[in-house]
Design a protein around this motif. Structure first.
Motif, short mmCIF file in Angstrom:
data_model
loop_
_atom_site.label_atom_id
_atom_site.label_comp_id
_atom_site.label_asym_id
_atom_site.label_seq_id
_atom_site.Cartn_x
_atom_site.Cartn_y
_atom_site.Cartn_z
N ALA A 79 21.65 29.08 -26.14
CA ALA A 79 20.83 28.04 -26.76
C ALA A 79 21.23 26.65 -26.29
O ALA A 79 20.75 25.65 -26.83
CB ALA A 79 20.95 28.13 -28.28
N GLY A 80 22.12 26.59 -25.30
CA GLY A 80 22.53 25.31 -24.76
C GLY A 80 23.51 24.55 -25.63
O GLY A 80 23.62 23.32 -25.54
N ARG A 81 24.27 25.26 -26.45
CA ARG A 81 25.19 24.62 -27.38
C ARG A 81 26.58 25.23 -27.25
O ARG A 81 26.79 26.24 -26.58
CB ARG A 81 24.69 24.79 -28.82
CG ARG A 81 23.28 24.26 -29.04
CD ARG A 81 23.14 22.79 -28.63
NE ARG A 81 24.02 21.95 -29.41
CZ ARG A 81 23.75 21.54 -30.65
NH1 ARG A 81 22.64 21.91 -31.25
NH2 ARG A 81 24.59 20.77 -31.29
N HIS A 82 27.56 24.61 -27.96
CA HIS A 82 28.94 25.09 -27.94
C HIS A 82 29.45 25.13 -29.36
O HIS A 82 29.07 24.29 -30.20
CB HIS A 82 29.81 24.19 -27.07
CG HIS A 82 31.17 24.76 -26.79
ND1 HIS A 82 32.22 24.67 -27.70
CD2 HIS A 82 31.66 25.43 -25.72
CE1 HIS A 82 33.28 25.27 -27.20
NE2 HIS A 82 32.98 25.73 -26.00
N ALA A 83 30.33 26.06 -29.65
CA ALA A 83 30.86 26.20 -31.01
C ALA A 83 31.58 24.94 -31.48
O ALA A 83 31.63 24.68 -32.69
CB ALA A 83 31.80 27.41 -31.07
N ASN A 84 32.14 24.16 -30.57
CA ASN A 84 32.84 22.94 -30.97
C ASN A 84 31.89 21.89 -31.54
O ASN A 84 32.34 20.92 -32.17
CB ASN A 84 33.59 22.34 -29.78
CG ASN A 84 34.79 23.17 -29.38
OD1 ASN A 84 35.34 23.91 -30.20
ND2 ASN A 84 35.21 23.08 -28.13
N GLU A 85 30.58 22.07 -31.32
CA GLU A 85 29.59 21.15 -31.89
C GLU A 85 29.25 21.49 -33.33
O GLU A 85 28.56 20.72 -34.01
CB GLU A 85 28.32 21.17 -31.04
CG GLU A 85 28.52 20.74 -29.61
CD GLU A 85 27.26 20.92 -28.78
OE1 GLU A 85 26.38 20.03 -28.85
OE2 GLU A 85 27.14 21.95 -28.09
N VAL A 86 29.71 22.64 -33.82
CA VAL A 86 29.42 23.08 -35.18
C VAL A 86 30.49 22.52 -36.11
O VAL A 86 31.69 22.65 -35.85
CB VAL A 86 29.38 24.61 -35.26
CG1 VAL A 86 29.19 25.09 -36.70
CG2 VAL A 86 28.27 25.16 -34.36
N ALA A 87 30.06 21.91 -37.23
CA ALA A 87 31.01 21.30 -38.16
C ALA A 87 31.46 22.23 -39.26
O ALA A 87 32.56 22.07 -39.80
CB ALA A 87 30.39 20.05 -38.78
N ALA A 88 30.62 23.21 -39.64
CA ALA A 88 30.94 24.07 -40.79
C ALA A 88 30.07 25.31 -40.75
O ALA A 88 29.02 25.35 -40.11
CB ALA A 88 30.74 23.32 -42.11
#
Length: 280
Positions: free
Chosen positions: A43-52
């Motif tokens: 999806a073009g994202r990384h887990a480090n971009e997730v806050a919670a």
């Protein structure tokens, strides 16, 4: 703008990414960290971009990856007191997230620029919750009702004025009745503590329809007892009867992430699919 990306949904795992003006949260973690990382990458994202991580309930297809993912990426996990208690008393210590925080009942829980309001729904879990997630900056709202045995009277009111609606449309009534599942499992699925049928989901969506609703995502479709085309058509019929004139209705897949749906109804962004066949 608020953006919803279903990373995968079904009886073998559920997770969705909610992006807002100032951050991103994950709803449910029914996949292990490696699978979550691959789905986010697609999806073009990384887990480090997730806050919670926000949990709807403790069942394995929604929470089996919670502890490992939170340990790997340092996410706090939010859930109802009943959900967190169920995870905390699990016999396997690896299923207990370290930083567990309970939703504020009767009020909104603030998480990284989002306001999280929860509503108890009937399901055979400790305390399953439907979620309304509001982007505090823009006011855009997404409602998520994942495992709902029946629609309680208070839920449509809690889901008023949504921009995006995510609701399970688990089974076609006739396919379940004629399908291969044993009778006791059919009763569990179609009972008041199981899952919504296409007809029940469509009726609920129709009650939530209004001029400002931009899109509907159907989730948790059974691979044995449903077809995306059947679920989508039932929902579109209900929306047409409610006077909704848009056509932004999609059904989530177990295998691959859906393109994101935004609070404007746009689903134009393409999800990258290569190398997703292994490890899912």
């Amino acid at each position: 703008m608020l953006r919803v990306t279903v990373l995968g949904s079904g009886s073998r795992g559920n997770a969705m990414l909610i992006d807002g003006t100032n951050g991103a949260v994950l709803v449910d973690a029914g996949f292990g960290p490696r699978s979550l990382a691959r789905r986010l990458q697609a999806a073009g994202r990384h887990a480090n971009e997730v806050a919670a991580l926000l949990l709807t309930h403790e069942h394995t297809d929604h929470a089996s990856g919670a502890a490992a993912a939170c340990a790997r990426w340092g996410w706090p996990v939010y859930g109802s007191a009943g959900t967190l208690d169920a995870l905390g008393t699990a016999s396997d210590a690896a299923s207990r997230p370290l930083d567990a925080r309970a939703y504020v009942d009767g009020s909104a829980t603030t998480v990284e620029g989002f306001l999280i309001e929860t509503t108890s729904v009937p399901h055979d879990a400790r305390d399953c919750r439907a979620l309304v997630i509001t982007d505090a900056h823009s006011g855009a709202r997404v409602g998520i009702a994942m495992d709902v045995g029946r629609v309680p009277d208070h839920l449509p009111a809690a889901f008023e004025r949504l921009d995006v609606l995510v609701v399970e449309s688990n089974h076609d009534e006739q396919m379940l009745a004629k399908g291969p599942y044993p009778w006791i499992l059919k009763q569990r699925i179609s009972g008041g503590l199981g899952h919504l049928s296409n007809g029940a989901a469509a009726a609920f969506v129709g009650r939530c329809a209004h001029r400002g609703l931009r899109g509907v995502l159907l989730a948790h479709l059974s691979e044995t007892n449903n077809l995306p085309a059947l679920a989508i058509e039932r929902t579109r019929e209900a929306l047409r009867r409610a006077g909704w004139t848009r056509d932004a209705v999609a059904a989530a897949s177990q295998q691959l992430p859906l393109p994101p749906m935004t609070s404007s109804g746009d689903t134009a962004r393409v999800v990258r699919a290569p190398q997703l066949s292994l490890g899912f």
